[in-house]
Design a protein around this motif. Structure first.
Motif, PDB file in Angstrom:
ATOM      1  N   PRO A   1     -24.086  61.884 -13.251  1.00  0.00           N
ATOM      2  CA  PRO A   1     -22.383  62.446 -14.424  1.00  0.00           C
ATOM      3  C   PRO A   1     -23.025  62.211 -15.580  1.00  0.00           C
ATOM      4  O   PRO A   1     -22.003  63.101 -16.739  1.00  0.00           O
ATOM      5  CB  PRO A   1     -22.190  60.384 -14.245  1.00  0.00           C
ATOM      6  N   SER A   2     -24.306  61.956 -15.877  1.00  0.00           N
ATOM      7  CA  SER A   2     -24.989  62.251 -17.327  1.00  0.00           C
ATOM      8  C   SER A   2     -24.975  64.082 -17.425  1.00  0.00           C
ATOM      9  O   SER A   2     -24.714  64.389 -18.443  1.00  0.00           O
ATOM     10  CB  SER A   2     -25.898  61.664 -17.912  1.00  0.00           C
ATOM     11  N   PHE A   3     -24.300  65.171 -16.484  1.00  0.00           N
ATOM     12  CA  PHE A   3     -25.829  66.417 -16.242  1.00  0.00           C
ATOM     13  C   PHE A   3     -23.957  67.374 -16.433  1.00  0.00           C
ATOM     14  O   PHE A   3     -24.567  68.507 -16.613  1.00  0.00           O
ATOM     15  CB  PHE A   3     -26.828  66.369 -15.183  1.00  0.00           C
ATOM     16  N   TRP A   4     -23.231  67.248 -16.397  1.00  0.00           N
ATOM     17  CA  TRP A   4     -22.391  68.173 -16.203  1.00  0.00           C
ATOM     18  C   TRP A   4     -20.899  67.425 -17.130  1.00  0.00           C
ATOM     19  O   TRP A   4     -20.845  66.129 -17.612  1.00  0.00           O
ATOM     20  CB  TRP A   4     -21.966  68.313 -14.467  1.00  0.00           C
ATOM     21  N   GLY A   5     -19.746  68.144 -17.305  1.00  0.00           N
ATOM     22  CA  GLY A   5     -18.921  67.867 -18.167  1.00  0.00           C
ATOM     23  C   GLY A   5     -19.007  67.035 -19.559  1.00  0.00           C
ATOM     24  O   GLY A   5     -18.379  66.232 -19.811  1.00  0.00           O
ATOM     25  N   ASP A   6     -20.542  67.588 -20.182  1.00  0.00           N
ATOM     26  CA  ASP A   6     -21.284  66.745 -21.433  1.00  0.00           C
ATOM     27  C   ASP A   6     -21.591  65.487 -21.256  1.00  0.00           C
ATOM     28  O   ASP A   6     -20.656  64.192 -21.857  1.00  0.00           O
ATOM     29  CB  ASP A   6     -19.255  66.411 -22.267  1.00  0.00           C
ATOM     30  N   GLY A   7     -21.133  64.547 -20.036  1.00  0.00           N
ATOM     31  CA  GLY A   7     -21.173  63.459 -19.539  1.00  0.00           C
ATOM     32  C   GLY A   7     -20.267  62.553 -20.005  1.00  0.00           C
ATOM     33  O   GLY A   7     -20.262  61.179 -20.554  1.00  0.00           O
ATOM     34  N   ILE A   8     -19.041  63.099 -19.738  1.00  0.00           N
ATOM     35  CA  ILE A   8     -18.022  61.774 -20.674  1.00  0.00           C
ATOM     36  C   ILE A   8     -17.055  61.594 -19.027  1.00  0.00           C
ATOM     37  O   ILE A   8     -16.113  60.790 -19.349  1.00  0.00           O
ATOM     38  CB  ILE A   8     -16.636  63.066 -21.131  1.00  0.00           C
ATOM     39  N   TYR A   9     -17.463  62.276 -18.000  1.00  0.00           N
ATOM     40  CA  TYR A   9     -16.778  61.433 -17.172  1.00  0.00           C
ATOM     41  C   TYR A   9     -17.638  60.383 -16.395  1.00  0.00           C
ATOM     42  O   TYR A   9     -18.141  60.755 -15.303  1.00  0.00           O
ATOM     43  CB  TYR A   9     -16.056  62.440 -16.055  1.00  0.00           C
ATOM     44  N   PRO A  10     -17.522  59.086 -16.051  1.00  0.00           N
ATOM     45  CA  PRO A  10     -17.786  58.083 -15.746  1.00  0.00           C
ATOM     46  C   PRO A  10     -17.432  58.736 -13.674  1.00  0.00           C
ATOM     47  O   PRO A  10     -16.326  58.732 -13.768  1.00  0.00           O
ATOM     48  CB  PRO A  10     -17.068  57.021 -15.636  1.00  0.00           C
ATOM     49  N   PRO A  11     -18.489  57.578 -12.631  1.00  0.00           N
ATOM     50  CA  PRO A  11     -17.787  58.109 -11.530  1.00  0.00           C
ATOM     51  C   PRO A  11     -16.374  57.784 -10.909  1.00  0.00           C
ATOM     52  O   PRO A  11     -15.807  58.104 -10.135  1.00  0.00           O
ATOM     53  CB  PRO A  11     -19.230  57.597 -10.629  1.00  0.00           C
ATOM     54  N   SER A  12     -15.933  56.437 -11.798  1.00  0.00           N
ATOM     55  CA  SER A  12     -14.506  55.806 -11.337  1.00  0.00           C
ATOM     56  C   SER A  12     -13.438  56.705 -11.916  1.00  0.00           C
ATOM     57  O   SER A  12     -12.562  56.444 -11.911  1.00  0.00           O
ATOM     58  CB  SER A  12     -14.340  54.243 -12.415  1.00  0.00           C
ATOM     59  N   ASP A  13     -13.819  57.746 -12.477  1.00  0.00           N
ATOM     60  CA  ASP A  13     -12.901  58.616 -13.072  1.00  0.00           C
ATOM     61  C   ASP A  13     -12.391  59.756 -11.542  1.00  0.00           C
ATOM     62  O   ASP A  13     -13.411  59.789 -10.958  1.00  0.00           O
ATOM     63  CB  ASP A  13     -13.292  60.129 -13.999  1.00  0.00           C
ATOM     64  N   ALA A  14     -10.565  60.305 -12.207  1.00  0.00           N
ATOM     65  CA  ALA A  14     -10.247  60.341 -10.947  1.00  0.00           C
ATOM     66  C   ALA A  14     -10.594  62.246 -10.674  1.00  0.00           C
ATOM     67  O   ALA A  14     -10.949  62.268  -9.247  1.00  0.00           O
ATOM     68  CB  ALA A  14      -8.903  60.685 -11.602  1.00  0.00           C
ATOM     69  N   VAL A  15     -11.232  62.310 -11.722  1.00  0.00           N
ATOM     70  CA  VAL A  15     -12.033  63.896 -11.393  1.00  0.00           C
ATOM     71  C   VAL A  15     -12.631  64.035 -10.238  1.00  0.00           C
ATOM     72  O   VAL A  15     -12.823  65.477  -9.584  1.00  0.00           O
ATOM     73  CB  VAL A  15     -12.659  64.480 -12.878  1.00  0.00           C
ATOM     74  N   TYR A  16     -13.506  62.658 -10.225  1.00  0.00           N
ATOM     75  CA  TYR A  16     -14.242  62.592  -8.547  1.00  0.00           C
ATOM     76  C   TYR A  16     -13.810  62.680  -7.592  1.00  0.00           C
ATOM     77  O   TYR A  16     -14.187  62.740  -6.000  1.00  0.00           O
ATOM     78  CB  TYR A  16     -15.530  61.681  -9.202  1.00  0.00           C
ATOM     79  N   TYR A  17     -11.860  62.112  -7.466  1.00  0.00           N
ATOM     80  CA  TYR A  17     -11.592  61.356  -5.727  1.00  0.00           C
ATOM     81  C   TYR A  17     -11.870  63.239  -5.174  1.00  0.00           C
ATOM     82  O   TYR A  17     -12.103  62.831  -3.852  1.00  0.00           O
ATOM     83  CB  TYR A  17     -10.678  61.558  -6.118  1.00  0.00           C
ATOM     84  N   PRO A  18     -11.506  63.534  -5.138  1.00  0.00           N
ATOM     85  CA  PRO A  18     -11.331  64.592  -4.019  1.00  0.00           C
ATOM     86  C   PRO A  18     -13.415  65.557  -4.069  1.00  0.00           C
ATOM     87  O   PRO A  18     -12.813  64.895  -2.272  1.00  0.00           O
ATOM     88  CB  PRO A  18     -11.616  66.839  -4.567  1.00  0.00           C
ATOM     89  N   LEU A  19     -14.309  65.046  -4.185  1.00  0.00           N
ATOM     90  CA  LEU A  19     -15.228  65.381  -3.935  1.00  0.00           C
ATOM     91  C   LEU A  19     -15.879  63.943  -3.252  1.00  0.00           C
ATOM     92  O   LEU A  19     -16.133  64.443  -1.732  1.00  0.00           O
ATOM     93  CB  LEU A  19     -16.154  64.669  -4.390  1.00  0.00           C
ATOM     94  N   TYR A  20     -15.420  63.072  -3.148  1.00  0.00           N
ATOM     95  CA  TYR A  20     -15.484  61.660  -2.496  1.00  0.00           C
ATOM     96  C   TYR A  20     -14.164  61.365  -1.319  1.00  0.00           C
ATOM     97  O   TYR A  20     -14.761  61.590  -0.182  1.00  0.00           O
ATOM     98  CB  TYR A  20     -15.010  60.209  -3.169  1.00  0.00           C
ATOM     99  N   THR A  21     -13.214  61.839  -1.385  1.00  0.00           N
ATOM    100  CA  THR A  21     -12.765  62.526  -0.237  1.00  0.00           C
ATOM    101  C   THR A  21     -13.153  62.954   0.641  1.00  0.00           C
ATOM    102  O   THR A  21     -13.288  62.967   1.712  1.00  0.00           O
ATOM    103  CB  THR A  21     -11.014  62.905  -0.864  1.00  0.00           C
ATOM    104  N   LYS A  22     -13.186  64.914   0.440  1.00  0.00           N
ATOM    105  CA  LYS A  22     -13.996  65.189   1.310  1.00  0.00           C
ATOM    106  C   LYS A  22     -15.717  65.133   1.833  1.00  0.00           C
ATOM    107  O   LYS A  22     -15.603  65.077   3.180  1.00  0.00           O
ATOM    108  CB  LYS A  22     -14.464  66.811   0.595  1.00  0.00           C
ATOM    109  N   CYS A  23     -16.455  64.159   1.237  1.00  0.00           N
ATOM    110  CA  CYS A  23     -17.408  64.092   1.444  1.00  0.00           C
ATOM    111  C   CYS A  23     -17.571  62.198   2.700  1.00  0.00           C
ATOM    112  O   CYS A  23     -17.800  62.400   3.844  1.00  0.00           O
ATOM    113  CB  CYS A  23     -18.309  62.879   0.547  1.00  0.00           C
ATOM    114  N   ALA A  24     -16.132  61.689   2.632  1.00  0.00           N
ATOM    115  CA  ALA A  24     -16.235  61.037   3.390  1.00  0.00           C
ATOM    116  C   ALA A  24     -15.316  61.641   4.763  1.00  0.00           C
ATOM    117  O   ALA A  24     -15.548  60.834   6.054  1.00  0.00           O
ATOM    118  CB  ALA A  24     -14.530  59.921   3.048  1.00  0.00           C
TER     119      ALA A  24
END
Length: 279
Positions: A118-141
């Motif tokens: 999370p610190s290494f992309w997007g200027d470190g402003i998106y915590p893992p609780s942000d919806a921007v991660y949700y497509p990745l979570y869904t795909k991995c699940a």
């Protein structure tokens, strides 16, 4: 007693870049005090020799969808009995193309898990609780693919708050089917990480980039007691060599059965277990 080892994070791609960015140089020089050779090209025989010497049966090599590692994929193709891959580099702000590529790589190559810092992309402003991660979570699940996220303040001079493990609390609630692992420890939020591990059975913690002798007693106590199946070993080689961290792990005050879980069994179950038949 001899112990088998799975090293769940090994970097063989550093030498593919002629000049490391300044923040990577800072990691080597200011944080890990590593030699210039830390970012040199890697020879297959050299890595296998160190693995054989330290009892490492398998290693998971860092790779990327954005910048595929020629070395990692060559090693995995040459020795599929010893190497698999972890895939990062997903553009979560434009996720569809990245997730299509991740799906294709998982089908075609021996991928053990996906990874995001999370610190290494997007200027470190998106915590893992942000919806921007949700497509990745869904795909991995959907793929049954474990996902690792960096936790703890990072070594490079990058914003660290987004890597507070408390952000995974909502993730575990909303995605109970997702196999999720915190990597690179959780300093200085170890107690938060441990509390989350107690709370969520789909959550793990990997001690990559941590010298075992520097691990906090609170984590070792959890490993000896309630967390026997949740703490996973990794070196982050060559940042920390296997020749250093495996002897340190063997010297920990851990029962043999707990040490076997930490060094081998937990990784085998979490990263090499069965996946859905249609994946």
């Amino acid at each position: 007693m001899n112990h088998r080892v799975i090293d769940c994070l090994v970097n063989v791609h550093f030498g593919e870049t002629p000049q490391q960015p300044k923040w990577m140089q800072a990691v080597r020089e200011d944080y890990f005090k590593g030699p210039p050779s830390m970012y040199a090209p890697v020879e297959l025989d050299r890595l296998l020799d160190e693995m054989d010497e330290q009892g490492v049966e398998r290693a998971i090599l860092m790779d990327s969808v954005a910048k595929p590692s020629v070395t990692a994929r060559k090693f995995a193709e040459a020795r599929p009995d010893r190497f698999s891959l972890t895939i990062g580099g997903m553009n979560l702000l434009r996720p569809m193309a990245a997730l299509r590529e991740l799906t294709a790589v998982v089908h075609d190559l021996p991928v053990s898990y996906a990874v995001v810092g999370p610190s290494f992309w997007g200027d470190g402003i998106y915590p893992p609780s942000d919806a921007v991660y949700y497509p990745l979570y869904t795909k991995c699940a959907e793929l049954g693919l474990p996902l690792c996220l960096n936790t703890g303040i990072p070594g490079p001079p990058l914003p660290g708050e987004v890597q507070n493990p408390i952000h995974l609390d909502r993730v575990c609630v909303r995605f109970p089917e997702l196999k999720l692992c915190m990597i690179h420890g959780a300093d200085p939020w170890w107690d938060v990480a441990i509390r989350l591990l107690i709370k969520y059975r789909n959550l793990r913690l990997m001690t990559s980039a941590w010298s075992p002798k520097r691990l906090p007693e609170s984590l070792l106590h959890y490993l000896r007691t309630r967390g026997r199946e949740q703490i996973i070993f990794a070196s982050d080689w060559p940042v920390l060599s296997q020749r250093r961290v495996i002897p340190e792990a063997l010297a920990l005050d851990l029962p043999d059965a707990v040490l076997d879980n930490y060094l081998y069994n937990n990784a085998k179950e979490f990263f090499f277990g069965e996946r859905p038949a249609d994946v």
